[in-house]
Design an enzyme around this catalytic site. Structure first.
Site, PDB file in Angstrom:
ATOM      1  N   GLY A   1       0.812  -1.248   0.090  1.00 22.34           N
ATOM      2  CA  GLY A   1       0.141   0.083   0.039  1.00 22.34           C
ATOM      3  C   GLY A   1       0.739   1.339   0.027  1.00 22.34           C
TER       4      GLY A   1
ATOM      5  N   TYR B   1       0.378   1.077 -13.549  1.00 20.88           N
ATOM      6  CA  TYR B   1      -1.091   1.499 -13.939  1.00 20.88           C
ATOM      7  C   TYR B   1      -1.290   2.449 -15.226  1.00 20.88           C
ATOM      8  CZ  TYR B   1      -1.202  -0.923  -9.916  1.00 20.88           C
ATOM      9  OH  TYR B   1      -1.009  -1.898  -8.560  1.00 20.88           O
TER      10      TYR B   1
ATOM     11  N   GLY C   1       3.485  -2.762  -5.550  1.00 23.21           N
ATOM     12  CA  GLY C   1       3.343  -2.147  -7.342  1.00 23.21           C
ATOM     13  C   GLY C   1       3.992  -0.890  -7.478  1.00 23.21           C
ATOM     14  N   ARG C   2       3.252   0.028  -7.341  1.00 23.72           N
ATOM     15  CA  ARG C   2       3.496   1.582  -7.725  1.00 23.72           C
ATOM     16  C   ARG C   2       4.678   1.912  -7.046  1.00 23.72           C
ATOM     17  NH1 ARG C   2      -1.733   3.922  -7.357  1.00 23.72           N
ATOM     18  NH2 ARG C   2      -2.477   2.140  -6.800  1.00 23.72           N
TER      19      ARG C   2
ATOM     20  N   CYS D   1     -11.771  11.733 -29.038  1.00 24.19           N
ATOM     21  CA  CYS D   1     -13.037  12.430 -29.108  1.00 24.19           C
ATOM     22  C   CYS D   1     -13.944  12.351 -27.899  1.00 24.19           C
ATOM     23  CB  CYS D   1     -13.836  11.822 -30.455  1.00 24.19           C
ATOM     24  SG  CYS D   1     -13.831  13.216 -31.701  1.00 24.19           S
TER      25      CYS D   1
ATOM     26  N   GLU E   1       4.309  -6.645  -0.310  1.00 20.88           N
ATOM     27  CA  GLU E   1       4.024  -6.749  -1.804  1.00 20.88           C
ATOM     28  C   GLU E   1       3.599  -5.346  -2.296  1.00 20.88           C
ATOM     29  OE1 GLU E   1       0.504  -8.982  -2.840  1.00 20.88           O
ATOM     30  OE2 GLU E   1      -0.553  -7.989  -1.363  1.00 20.88           O
TER      31      GLU E   1
HETATM   32  C1  LIG Z   1      -2.946  -4.207  -6.844  1.00 19.80           C
HETATM   33  C2  LIG Z   1      -2.385  -4.917  -5.924  1.00 19.80           C
HETATM   34  C3  LIG Z   1      -1.284  -4.632  -5.180  1.00 19.80           C
HETATM   35  C4  LIG Z   1      -0.294  -3.502  -5.736  1.00 19.80           C
HETATM   36  O1  LIG Z   1      -0.787  -2.286  -5.209  1.00 19.80           O
HETATM   37  P1  LIG Z   1       0.203  -1.013  -5.280  1.00 19.80           P
HETATM   38  O2  LIG Z   1      -0.861  -0.075  -4.957  1.00 19.80           O
HETATM   39  O3  LIG Z   1       0.329  -0.846  -6.688  1.00 19.80           O
HETATM   40  O4  LIG Z   1       1.371  -1.332  -4.580  1.00 19.80           O
HETATM   41  C5  LIG Z   1      -0.621  -5.274  -4.146  1.00 19.80           C
HETATM   42  N1  LIG Z   1      -1.142  -6.471  -3.729  1.00 19.80           N
HETATM   43  C6  LIG Z   1      -2.651  -6.745  -4.026  1.00 19.80           C
HETATM   44  C7  LIG Z   1      -3.243  -7.852  -3.392  1.00 19.80           C
HETATM   45  C8  LIG Z   1      -3.193  -6.045  -5.122  1.00 19.80           C
HETATM   46  O5  LIG Z   1      -4.470  -6.215  -5.232  1.00 19.80           O
END
Ligand SMILES: *Cc1c(COP(=O)(O)O)cnc(C)c1O
Length: 408
Positions: free
Chosen positions: A244, A388, A286-287, A359, A284
């Protein structure tokens, strides 16, 4: 004029032009052959992972959530840098397999896994984060038919959520995970069926910038995991603490203080409850790992005025950068960091809106921002495009097709 979001660290002007890793974006566009183009910086991704590792306790494993950016070369780069990969579909499973990532490093969460996806994951030896009792029975039946021992964890729907997070993934009724109160019974069932027990996955939200909120959620997560392990009557081999960690997209956003989070986590690790004394932990993300390392480049095709307002019309748009247009999970539209890349160090000279070529009035990349005067042919940069962007935007809309992507 409306403010623009903060340009991430690590970008500079070279001869007046935005440069990524010391190369002018005009050269990168030439190299790629066309605009629009996503450029991802391996140097920035490496630096991000290194500083995060330095802030976190050593025993904490780092996982990459592939859905943030599934571009093959980005996955391959992260394969060297992080410990594990979290996937959310059979398609992402194929991507991590194509990158040669060992299945023991991969876990698969996501509601609505099809039988074929479950089968592919079990056959490969990937951990399934079970999202429901129904999915658990399907996984056990499929493993039985294949004659394999499935690696199973349970995704828990906690009673709390990550405060201030942009996207809430826990607390109350949710399609994600199994309600905490029903988890111990399911854990006992899965273990009794002979699965390889992989523990819990507790993900409570996304895009948080407030370290205090993350620290509070992690403390709640550890307490909940200990309670559920006790009630399940089995040792907990692994706990995915979620993530998060957010990045600053909008005016006024400040970077999250990961040092504080790391210190709090290190402290928590020194006084773990008995049930978690043998547990291995991961985050975990991502961004946070890739978002600021990417920039979306699009060329101005036309400059026009309407009722006294200037519009810079580009060859890109929301079909590649849905989030920057404000149509991907935002309540109030605010400006992303956007700049005229080919005049990166020129002073602000006018108010202009940067729009895409679609458009629809939704296709706006910057609304009434302050920019140097730009003409057709100039390049626009939309920052925070490393997550994303390409894969989370409707590239088929209006027959436009995907943008080029480049990892440098
Ligand atoms: C989307 C997601 C992430 C990644 O979220 P970020 O905001 O990009 O860090 C991690 N774990 C789960 C379960 C997700 O659905």
């Amino acid at each position: 004029m409306k403010p623009l979001g903060p340009i991430p660290a690590g970008y500079a002007a070279l001869g007046g032009v935005l440069a990524v890793d010391g190369t002018k974006v005009t050269e990168l566009v030439e190299q790629a052959g066309s605009t629009p183009l996503f450029v991802y910086s391996s140097a920035l991704i490496r630096a991000r992972v290194a500083s995060l590792r330095a802030a976190m306790p050593e025993q904490l494993a780092l996982h990459y959530a592939v859905k943030a950016n599934p571009f093959g070369p980005v996955i391959a780069l992260l394969a060297e840098l992080v410990d594990g990969f979290d996937i959310a579909s059979g398609g992402e499973l194929a991507m991590v397999q194509a990158a040669g990532i060992a299945p023991q490093r991969v876990s698969f969460a996501g509601p609505g896994k099809r039988d074929a996806e479950i089968e592919a994951a079990i056959a490969a030896g990937v951990t399934l984060n079970l999202e429901s009792e129904g999915e658990a029975s399907r996984a056990l039946a499929i493993a039985d038919r294949l004659g394999l021992t499935p690696r199973l964890a349970i995704r828990v729907n906690p009673e709390f959520d990550l405060k201030g997070s942009g996207m809430k993934m826990g607390g109350g009724a949710k399609p994600f995970g199994v309600d905490a109160a029903r988890v111990p019974a399911l854990a006992r069932e899965v273990i009794a069926a002979g699965a390889e027990w992989r523990g819990f996955h507790i993900f409570a939200g996304s895009q948080a910038l407030d370290a205090g909120a993350v620290i509070e959620t992690q403390a709640q997560t550890l307490a909940l995991a200990a309670q559920l392990a006790r009630e399940s009557g089995a040792a907990l081999p692994h706990l995915n603490l979620g993530g998060g960690f957010g990045i600053p997209y909008f005016p006024g956003d400040l970077p999250i203080d990961v040092t504080r989070i790391g210190q709090a986590l290190a402290k928590a690790f020194t006084s773990l409850p008995e049930e978690l004394s043998q547990t291995r932990f991961c985050l975990e993300l991502g961004r946070y790992l890739v978002g600021e390392a990417g920039v979306y480049l699009t060329r101005i095709v036309d400059r026009k005025e309407s009722h006294g307002e200037v519009f810079l019309i580009t060859d890109g748009g929301l079909h590649h950068q849905l989030a920057a247009s404000g149509n991907f999970g935002t309540v109030v539209r605010r400006n992303y960091p956007v700049a005229i890349a080919s005049r990166f160090d020129a002073p602000v000279a006018e108010e202009a809106s940067v729009v895409g070529c679609l458009c629809t009035p939704l296709d706006r990349l910057a609304d009434k921002g302050g920019f140097p005067r730009a003409e057709a042919g100039d390049l626009v940069a939309v920052f925070c495009a490393g997550a994303y962007g390409a894969s989370a935007s409707p590239s088929a809309f209006l027959g436009q097709g995907p943008a080029a992507e480049l990892l440098i």
